[in-house]
Design a protein around this motif. Structure first.
Motif, PDB file in Angstrom:
ATOM      1  N   MET A 187      -3.765   4.928   1.885  1.00 48.50           N
ATOM      2  CA  MET A 187      -2.491   5.223   2.551  1.00 48.50           C
ATOM      3  C   MET A 187      -1.819   6.449   1.946  1.00 48.50           C
ATOM      4  SD  MET A 187      -1.896   3.240   5.086  1.00 48.50           S
ATOM      5  CE  MET A 187      -1.863   1.592   5.768  1.00 48.50           C
ATOM      6  N   GLY A 188      -1.857   6.569   0.626  1.00 53.84           N
ATOM      7  CA  GLY A 188      -1.216   7.715  -0.020  1.00 53.84           C
ATOM      8  C   GLY A 188      -1.814   9.028   0.440  1.00 53.84           C
ATOM      9  N   LEU A 189      -3.129   9.101   0.449  1.00 57.22           N
ATOM     10  CA  LEU A 189      -3.799  10.336   0.865  1.00 57.22           C
ATOM     11  C   LEU A 189      -3.560  10.623   2.341  1.00 57.22           C
ATOM     12  CD1 LEU A 189      -7.032   9.751  -1.183  1.00 57.22           C
ATOM     13  CD2 LEU A 189      -5.677  11.851  -1.300  1.00 57.22           C
ATOM     14  N   THR A 235      12.911  13.178  -0.281  1.00 62.84           N
ATOM     15  CA  THR A 235      13.971  12.999  -1.271  1.00 62.84           C
ATOM     16  C   THR A 235      13.654  13.778  -2.550  1.00 62.84           C
ATOM     17  OG1 THR A 235      12.878  11.073  -2.225  1.00 62.84           O
ATOM     18  CG2 THR A 235      14.391  10.665  -0.392  1.00 62.84           C
ATOM     19  N   PRO A 236      14.684  14.082  -3.355  1.00 58.21           N
ATOM     20  CA  PRO A 236      14.443  14.745  -4.655  1.00 58.21           C
ATOM     21  C   PRO A 236      13.544  13.907  -5.554  1.00 58.21           C
ATOM     22  CG  PRO A 236      16.788  14.795  -4.093  1.00 58.21           C
ATOM     23  CD  PRO A 236      16.127  13.918  -3.084  1.00 58.21           C
ATOM     24  N   GLU A 237      13.697  12.559  -5.499  1.00 59.62           N
ATOM     25  CA  GLU A 237      12.873  11.680  -6.344  1.00 59.62           C
ATOM     26  C   GLU A 237      11.399  11.773  -5.944  1.00 59.62           C
ATOM     27  OE1 GLU A 237      16.988   9.998  -6.247  1.00 59.62           O
ATOM     28  OE2 GLU A 237      15.584  10.722  -4.729  1.00 59.62           O
ATOM     29  N   LEU A 238      11.151  11.843  -4.642  1.00 59.95           N
ATOM     30  CA  LEU A 238       9.763  11.948  -4.173  1.00 59.95           C
ATOM     31  C   LEU A 238       9.144  13.260  -4.658  1.00 59.95           C
ATOM     32  CD1 LEU A 238       7.685  10.443  -2.330  1.00 59.95           C
ATOM     33  CD2 LEU A 238       8.459  11.925  -0.469  1.00 59.95           C
ATOM     34  N   ALA A 239       9.927  14.322  -4.587  1.00 57.22           N
ATOM     35  CA  ALA A 239       9.418  15.632  -5.016  1.00 57.22           C
ATOM     36  C   ALA A 239       9.161  15.666  -6.518  1.00 57.22           C
ATOM     37  CB  ALA A 239      10.417  16.718  -4.635  1.00 57.22           C
ATOM     38  N   ARG A 240       9.983  14.963  -7.295  1.00 57.69           N
ATOM     39  CA  ARG A 240       9.861  15.036  -8.758  1.00 57.69           C
ATOM     40  C   ARG A 240       8.841  14.042  -9.313  1.00 57.69           C
ATOM     41  NH1 ARG A 240      11.400  17.309 -13.177  1.00 57.69           N
ATOM     42  NH2 ARG A 240      12.150  16.249 -15.049  1.00 57.69           N
ATOM     43  N   PHE A 241       8.810  12.817  -8.787  1.00 57.33           N
ATOM     44  CA  PHE A 241       8.026  11.768  -9.439  1.00 57.33           C
ATOM     45  C   PHE A 241       6.769  11.345  -8.681  1.00 57.33           C
ATOM     46  CE2 PHE A 241      12.382  11.056 -11.154  1.00 57.33           C
ATOM     47  CZ  PHE A 241      12.080  11.262 -12.495  1.00 57.33           C
ATOM     48  N   TYR A 242       6.462  11.994  -7.561  1.00 57.53           N
ATOM     49  CA  TYR A 242       5.248  11.672  -6.821  1.00 57.53           C
ATOM     50  C   TYR A 242       4.382  12.909  -6.725  1.00 57.53           C
ATOM     51  CZ  TYR A 242       2.051   9.890  -3.286  1.00 57.53           C
ATOM     52  OH  TYR A 242       0.920   9.491  -2.619  1.00 57.53           O
ATOM     53  N   ALA A 258       0.820  -1.215   0.000  1.00 56.37           N
ATOM     54  CA  ALA A 258       0.000   0.000   0.000  1.00 56.37           C
ATOM     55  C   ALA A 258       0.851   1.262   0.000  1.00 56.37           C
ATOM     56  CB  ALA A 258      -0.932   0.001   1.210  1.00 56.37           C
ATOM     57  N   LEU A 259       2.111   1.141   0.426  1.00 53.40           N
ATOM     58  CA  LEU A 259       3.023   2.297   0.498  1.00 53.40           C
ATOM     59  C   LEU A 259       3.908   2.398  -0.744  1.00 53.40           C
ATOM     60  CD1 LEU A 259       4.318   1.728   4.160  1.00 53.40           C
ATOM     61  CD2 LEU A 259       2.157   2.742   3.432  1.00 53.40           C
ATOM     62  N   TRP A 260       3.789   1.453  -1.652  1.00 49.90           N
ATOM     63  CA  TRP A 260       4.712   1.291  -2.785  1.00 49.90           C
ATOM     64  C   TRP A 260       4.932   2.559  -3.603  1.00 49.90           C
ATOM     65  CZ3 TRP A 260       8.249  -2.223  -3.901  1.00 49.90           C
ATOM     66  CH2 TRP A 260       8.672  -2.425  -5.215  1.00 49.90           C
ATOM     67  N   PRO A 261       3.913   3.344  -3.979  1.00 49.69           N
ATOM     68  CA  PRO A 261       4.169   4.501  -4.854  1.00 49.69           C
ATOM     69  C   PRO A 261       5.079   5.554  -4.247  1.00 49.69           C
ATOM     70  CG  PRO A 261       1.834   3.958  -4.811  1.00 49.69           C
ATOM     71  CD  PRO A 261       2.471   3.173  -3.713  1.00 49.69           C
ATOM     72  N   PHE A 262       5.140   5.647  -2.917  1.00 44.78           N
ATOM     73  CA  PHE A 262       5.987   6.679  -2.317  1.00 44.78           C
ATOM     74  C   PHE A 262       7.148   6.112  -1.496  1.00 44.78           C
ATOM     75  CE2 PHE A 262       1.903   6.156  -0.204  1.00 44.78           C
ATOM     76  CZ  PHE A 262       2.223   5.872   1.123  1.00 44.78           C
ATOM     77  N   SER A 263       6.990   4.902  -0.925  1.00 49.10           N
ATOM     78  CA  SER A 263       8.116   4.323  -0.175  1.00 49.10           C
ATOM     79  C   SER A 263       9.275   4.007  -1.116  1.00 49.10           C
ATOM     80  CB  SER A 263       7.681   3.064   0.574  1.00 49.10           C
ATOM     81  OG  SER A 263       7.255   2.057  -0.326  1.00 49.10           O
ATOM     82  N   THR A 264       8.973   3.646  -2.367  1.00 45.35           N
ATOM     83  CA  THR A 264      10.036   3.358  -3.336  1.00 45.35           C
ATOM     84  C   THR A 264      10.823   4.609  -3.715  1.00 45.35           C
ATOM     85  OG1 THR A 264       8.350   3.573  -5.059  1.00 45.35           O
ATOM     86  CG2 THR A 264       8.935   1.339  -4.379  1.00 45.35           C
ATOM     87  N   LEU A 265      10.250   5.775  -3.457  1.00 47.27           N
ATOM     88  CA  LEU A 265      10.909   7.043  -3.798  1.00 47.27           C
ATOM     89  C   LEU A 265      11.574   7.689  -2.586  1.00 47.27           C
ATOM     90  CD1 LEU A 265       8.149   8.483  -6.162  1.00 47.27           C
ATOM     91  CD2 LEU A 265      10.310   7.430  -6.813  1.00 47.27           C
ATOM     92  N   GLY A 266      11.645   6.945  -1.478  1.00 49.29           N
ATOM     93  CA  GLY A 266      12.392   7.436  -0.332  1.00 49.29           C
ATOM     94  C   GLY A 266      11.572   7.882   0.856  1.00 49.29           C
ATOM     95  N   TRP A 267      10.230   7.953   0.725  1.00 50.10           N
ATOM     96  CA  TRP A 267       9.409   8.343   1.872  1.00 50.10           C
ATOM     97  C   TRP A 267       9.688   7.393   3.033  1.00 50.10           C
ATOM     98  CZ3 TRP A 267       5.852   6.213   5.135  1.00 50.10           C
ATOM     99  CH2 TRP A 267       5.072   7.081   5.873  1.00 50.10           C
ATOM    100  N   PRO A 268       9.786   7.875   4.285  1.00 51.10           N
ATOM    101  CA  PRO A 268       9.326   9.183   4.789  1.00 51.10           C
ATOM    102  C   PRO A 268      10.316  10.336   4.638  1.00 51.10           C
ATOM    103  CG  PRO A 268       9.990   7.776   6.604  1.00 51.10           C
ATOM    104  CD  PRO A 268      10.112   6.937   5.384  1.00 51.10           C
ATOM    105  N   ASP A 269      11.494  10.073   4.081  1.00 53.92           N
ATOM    106  CA  ASP A 269      12.418  11.192   3.845  1.00 53.92           C
ATOM    107  C   ASP A 269      11.905  12.034   2.672  1.00 53.92           C
ATOM    108  OD1 ASP A 269      14.033  10.223   5.847  1.00 53.92           O
ATOM    109  OD2 ASP A 269      15.299   9.062   4.474  1.00 53.92           O
TER     110      ASP A 269
END
Length: 906
Positions: A522-524, A493-500, A480-491
C-alpha cells in the motif's frame, strides 16, 4: 541523601510525571527544527488488548531505538495509536451485553450497537496505552491515533475507492475462512490449527457407464469430512496411478445424492495417502477449489452461514439429480450431526468400507473456538499481484531491508505466490465498505452516500433507492495505511513531509505477511515510497522452559505482574539482554529478578559514591585526569559507549545490553570502585588524587545513566535528577540529554597497567577455584622473568594484589617453582606454588574424571541431535533444551581442560 533502596513503583510514577510535564517525547521540538528526523510507527495494539509479553518485547526494542536516537540529537517521532480490532472488539461488547442480560446485537440494530461499541471504547479501550506508559514507552502521546478516527477513516475510504477505480478491487465468489459462530470471513492469522483425534472414513462410489448404469466397478475414496460429500462434484486420482488409469474420464454416481460426477486426473491426489482417490468438494476445501477450477467442476455449497446442511431451495445441490429422501432429510442439521447421519446412511447401504483412527490438524477460530469452514461466498477482493511486484522490487533494490536478513527469503516466497486478498468482513464494527447497490444489483463505489446517489442518478437519469453494503473492511486494510495515514495522508501535511518514509519498523516475525507486506504494498502504491527503511523482526517470548505461552497451558507470564514485582527497568533490560537475533526468548521471573539485582547494584554504587563525597563538579575535565586508575575507568567507559552504540545501531540489542552490563557491573562496580576504595577511604591519601577520583566517580555515574537510559529509563532518570542537585544551575531531563561522547578519553598506558592488574587478579582467582584451593587459604605468587615494567607495577599495586587475590606474599624468580600452576597474563608469566596446599595428583585425577563425564554427556546429546526421528518428533523446546545442555557441557569441558593444562605444568 539517597534512599537506602531503589523503589521502582514510587520512582516510575514520579519520573513519568516529569516526562509528561516536560513534554519530553514531543516530536518537532523547536530546538530540533534543523535536526535529522527519526520516525517509527508503533504496531497498533488492539483497543481491546492488555499488555502481553510480545508487546513488552516489541515496545522495549522500539523504545531503546527512539531514546537512543533522541539522545543522539535527532528529531524523533514515535507514533502511537491503537487498532479498532473488528472481530475482537465486537466480541467483547457482545459478551458484555450478554453478561448484563441486555438485548443482543441483532435486537439492538446496527446504529445502537455501534453506539455501544464507541461508548465501550471511550471507557475501557485505553487499558493497553496506560500499560505501555508503565513500561516506559516514550511515544509522542499527544499524537495518539485510532484506526477509526476521522482522519484515518477518510484515508481508508479514499484508498478503497481509488483501488476500485483502478480495477484492483473487485467482487468475486471464492472460498474464505468462515467462522460459523461470528458468521464472518476471517484472515489466516485468526485461524489456529489444532491437532484433533478423528477418523478417516473410506466410502465406495459406484462407477457408471455413459447411460448412468452401474458397471459393477467401484472407486473408494477416503475422507475426514463425510458431511461434505453432499457437495462432491468429482473424484480425483493421480495421472500416473496405474490402479485408476482406465477409470479416468468415466463417472460415478454420488451415493445418497445420485449426482453423476466425473473421475478426473489431477496431480493433487497422492497415491501414497488413503486410497489414492480423493473426493473433490470445491465449495468446502481450498485445495479442492483449485482442483475443481483446473478440471471445470462446479462448486456446490451445501452449508449455510451457521454451518448447517442447506438443501431446501438449493438448486445447485440438485443439479439434475434425484436425491434419496434420506439425503433430503439432512436439511437443517448441524454439520457434525450430519456427519454421523451420513456415515450411518453409507453403512446401511453397504458403502462404508473402512473406518481408521486419524489424528489431523483442524482449523479453529482463535476467538470463537469453533471449527472454521472453507466457505463459498461473495466477498470483496484486492488484486495484490501488481502491488506485490513493487514491494518485491523495493526489497531487491535495497529501499527496504530486513533484519535478520534471512526473512527476506520468506518475504519473497510469500509475495511471489500471493493470492487475492479478501478484504470484506461480515461484521458491524469497522470501516463500512463504501459501496451502494441499486435494486438491479448495480454497484456504486464512492467516498460518501451523496457521491453514490449522484453516480446512480447519472446512470438512471433519476434518483433511485440505494442500499449500502453491510460488510466492513478487514482490520488489516486500515492497518496497511498506518505509516502514512497517521501523519495526515491523503493530505500533504508537514508531518508527512518530515517523518515519512519512517526509518524502522519493529514487529514480530509472525505478521510479516499480514501487516509488513501489506504496508509495503500500500505504501509504494499510494505514496510511491517504501514506508520504512528497515524492518526489524523480533522472535517470540516463551516461558522459562522454552514452551510457547498459552492460557490453556497455564504458563503465561504477565509483564504487568513482573513490573509490579521487579520494576519496569528490570523487565526491559531482561528482554533486551535476551533479544538475540533469530532466537526465541526464554523468560521466567528469575531472569527478571537477576536484572532487578543489577539495578540494585547500580543504586548501591551511587549511594557508595554519595557517602564517599563523590559529587559532580561543573568544572571537571575528564581529559585532564592524572591518576592512572581514573584514566583507565574513563577508557573502559569510552569502550563501553562505543560497543553499546554499535549494538543498537546494528539491531543487536543483546550485545548492546551485554556491553552495558559488563561495564557497569564488572568494570565500574566490581573493579573501579574496589580499586578506588583506598584512595577514597584511606589515611594519608594525596588530597588532589582523592578529589580527582571523587569527581571521576561522579562523572562516570552520569555517563552510566546516559549509557543505560535507553534500557532502564526510570532508574537512570532518577539518578540523573539526584546527582544533578549539587550543580550550581539546574539541568533538564535525562531523556533529552545527549548521548555520551567519550572517544577522546582513551588512555592506552592506563589500560595496559590497570588491565594487567585486573587480569592478573582474575587469573589467580580462576586458578584457585579450578584447583580447589581452600577459600581462606593464602598462597604465594611468583612473577617469572619479570622486566622492570612488571616489577614497577607490582610495587605500585602490591597491597591491592595481596588483598584481592588473597596472597601470602609476592616474589620474583627467573624460573617457575616446582609444583606451581603457571598463569600467562598479557605476556607476563606468574606462578602459584601449591605444594602443601593442594594434592595435585588427586586434583588431576578428579578433573580427568569430570572431563570424562562431560565428554560422555556431550556424546549422548550429539546422538539425539543427530537423530532425524528425534528432531522430527520432539517439541521445539525439547530440542532447544538439548542444544543448550550441550553448549553448557562443552563450556564446562573447556574449563576443565584449561585447569588440567595448568596442573600438568605444575
Amino acid at each position: 541523601m539517597m534512599d537506602k533502596t531503589f523503589d521502582p513503583a514510587a520512582v516510575e510514577a514520579r519520573v513519568s510525571a516529569a516526562w509528561e510535564e516536560g513534554q519530553a517525547f514531543r516530536a518537532g521540538r523547536p530546538e530540533r527544527a534543523g535536526a535529522e528526523p527519526f520516525s517509527i510507527v508503533i504496531p497498533p495494539p488492539n483497543v481491546t488488548g492488555s499488555l502481553h509479553m510480545g508487546h513488552a518485547l516489541n515496545n522495549t526494542i522500539q523504545d531503546i531505538l527512539v531514546r537512543f536516537e533522541r539522545m543522539r540529537g535527532r528529531d524523533v517521532l514515535w507514533q502511537p495509536g491503537t487498532d479498532h480490532a473488528g472481530i475482537a472488539t465486537q466480541m467483547v461488547v457482545e459478551r458484555k451485553l450478554m453478561e448484563t442480560q441486555q438485548p443482543g446485537r441483532r435486537e439492538l440494530g446496527r446504529e445502537e450497537f455501534l453506539r455501544r461499541v464507541w461508548a465501550w471504547k471511550e471507557e475501557s479501550g485505553g487499558t493497553i496505552i496506560g500499560q505501555l506508559k508503565r513500561l516506559g514507552a516514550s511515544c509522542d502521546w499527544s499524537r495518539e491515533r485510532f484506526t477509526m478516527d476521522e482522519g484515518l477513516s477518510r484515508a481508508v475510504l479514499k484508498t478503497f475507492v481509488d483501488l476500485h477505480a483502478q480495477g484492483l478491487i473487485y467482487r468475486n465468489k471464492r472460498l474464505v475462512n468462515w467462522d460459523p459462530k461470528f458468521q464472518t470471513a476471517i484472515s489466516d492469522l485468526e485461524v489456529q490449527q489444532i491437532e484433533v483425534k478423528g477418523h478417516l472414513w473410506h466410502f465406495d462410489y459406484p462407477v457408471v457407464d455413459e447411460a448412468g448404469t452401474p458397471t459393477g466397478a467401484i472407486i473408494t475414496v477416503a475422507t475426514t469430512r463425510p458431511e461434505t460429500m453432499l457437495g462432491d462434484t468429482a473424484v480425483a486420482v493421480h495421472p500416473d496411478d496405474e490402479r485408476y488409469r482406465d477409470l479416468v474420464g468415466k463417472r460415478v454416481r454420488l451415493p445418497l445424492v445420485n449426482r453423476l460426477i466425473p473421475i478426473v486426473a489431477d496431480a493433487y491426489s497422492d497415491p501414497e495417502k488413503g486410497t489414492g482417490a480423493v473426493k473433490i468438494t470445491p465449495a468446502h476445501d481450498f485445495n479442492d477449489f483449485e482442483v475443481g477450477r483446473r478440471n471445470g467442476c462446479r462448486p456446490i455449497n451445501v452449508l449455510d452461514a451457521e454451518a448447517r446442511i442447506q438443501i431446501a431451495g438449493n438448486a445447485d445441490f440438485l443439479d439434475g439429480a434425484e436425491p434419496e429422501e434420506a439425503a433430503l432429510a439432512l436439511d437443517g442439521l448441524d454439520r457434525f450431526e450430519a456427519r454421523k447421519r451420513v456415515v450411518s446412511l453409507m453403512e446401511e447401504r453397504g458403502l462404508l468400507r473402512l473406518v481408521e483412527p486419524n489424528t489431523h490438524a483442524v482449523p479453529h477460530g482463535d476467538r470463537s473456538g469453533v471449527v472454521i469452514e472453507p466457505y463459498l461466498t461473495d466477498q470483496w477482493y484486492v488484486n495484490v499481484k501488481p502491488l506485490a511486484e513493487r514491494a518485491l522490487q523495493a526489497v531487491r533494490d535495497g529501499q527496504t531491508r530486513f533484519v535478520p536478513d534471512n526473512y527476506e527469503k520468506i518475504f519473497f516466497q510469500w509475495l511471489e505466490n500471493i493470492e487475492p486478498w479478501c478484504v470484506s468482513r461480515q461484521l458491524w464494527w469497522g470501516h463500512q465498505i463504501p459501496v451502494w447497490y441499486d435494486a438491479e444489483g448495480g454497484i456504486f463505489v464512492a467516498e460518501s452516500e451523496a457521491d453514490a446517489v449522484a453516480q446512480a442518478k447519472a446512470k438512471h437519469g433519476r434518483e433511485v433507492a440505494l442500499t449500502r453494503d453491510p460488510d466492513v473492511l478487514d482490520t488489516w486494510f486500515s492497518s496497511a495505511l498506518w505509516p502514512f495515514s497517521t501523519l495526515g495522508w491523503p493530505d500533504k501535511t508537514p508531518e508527512l513531509a518530515r517523518f515519512y518514509p519512517t526509518n524502522t519498523l519493529v514487529t514480530g516475525k509472525d505478521i510479516i505477511f499480514f501487516w509488513v507486506a501489506r504496508m509495503m504494498m500500500m505504501g509504494l502504491h499510494l505514496t510511491d515510497q517504501a514506508p520504512f527503511e528497515t524492518v526489524y523482526l523480533h522472535t517470540l517470548v516463551r516461558d522459562e522452559k522454552g514452551a510457547k505461552m498459552s492460557k490453556s497451558k497455564g504458563n503465561v507470564v504477565d509483564p504487568v505482574d513482573l513490573i509490579d514485582r521487579f520494576g519496569a527497568d528490570a523487565l526491559r533490560f531482561t528482554l533486551a539482554a535476551l533479544a538475540a537475533p533469530g532466537r526465541d526468548i526464554k523468560l521466567g521471573p528469575q531472569r527478571v529478578e537477576g536484572y532487578r539485582n543489577f539495578a540494585t547494584k547500580l543504586w548501591n554504587a551511587a549511594r557508595f559514591a554519595e557517602m564517599n563525597g563523590c559529587e559532580l563538579k561543573a568544572d571537571f575535565r575528564p581529559e585532564a585526569v592524572r591518576e592512572t586508575l581514573n584514566a583507565w575507568a574513563l577508557t573502559e567507559a569510552a569502550k563501553a559507549v562505543a560497543e553499546v552504540a554499535q549494538g543498537i545501531t546494528v539491531y543487536r540489542f543483546n550485545d548492546a545490553a551485554a556491553a552495558a552490563y559488563r561495564f557497569v557491573w564488572n568494570v565500574f562496580c566490581d573493579w573501579y570502585l574496589e580499586l578506588a576504595k583506598p584512595v577514597l577511604q584511606g589515611e594519608g591519601v594525596d588530597p588532589a588524587a582523592r578529589a580527582e577520583t571523587q569527581a571521576t566517580v561522579a562523572f562516570l555515574i552520569d555517563q552510566i545513566a546516559k549509557l543505560l537510559h535507553p534500557f532502564m529509563p526510570f532508574l537512570t532518570e532518577e539518578l540523573w535528577a539526584i546527582k544533578g542537585q549539587v550543580l550550581p544551575t539546574p539541568r533538564g531531563l535525562l531523556a533529552l540529554e545527549s548521548w555520551p561522547e567519550l572517544s577522546a578519553y582513551t588512555n592506552k598506558q592506563a589500560e595496559e597497567e590497570i588491565g594487567w592488574l585486573v587480569d592478573l587478579i582474575s587469573e589467580v582467582r580462576s586458578a584457585r577455584s579450578e584447583t580447589n584451593v581452600p577459600a581462606g587459604a593464602q598462597v604465594p605468587l611468583v612473577l617469572v622473568g619479570a622486566d622492570e615494567g612488571v616489577r614497577a607495577r607490582v610495587e605500585r599495586w602490591s597491597e591491592t594484589l595481596t588483598r584481592l587475590a588473597r596472597l601470602s606474599e609476592i616474589g620474583f624468580a627467573d624460573a617457575a617453582p616446582k609444583n606451581a600452576v603457571q598463569l600467562l597474563v598479557r605476556g607476563s608469566v606468574a606462578a602459584l606454588p601449591l605444594e602443601g596446599i593442594v594434592d595435585l595428583a588427586a586434583e588431576v585425577a578428579r578433573l580427568k574424571k569430570e572431563a570424562g563425564k562431560a565428554r560422555a554427556e556431550i556424546g549422548k546429546i550429539d546422538g539425539k541431535l543427530g537423530n532425524a526421528d528425534f528432531l522430527a518428533r520432539a517439541p521445539e523446546e525439547v530440542v532447544d533444551e538439548q542444544r543448550e545442555r550441550r553448549d553448557a557441557e562443552a563450556a564446562r569441558l573447556v574449563k576443565i581442560e584449561e585447569a588440567l593444562v595448568r596442573l600438568s605444568e605444575a
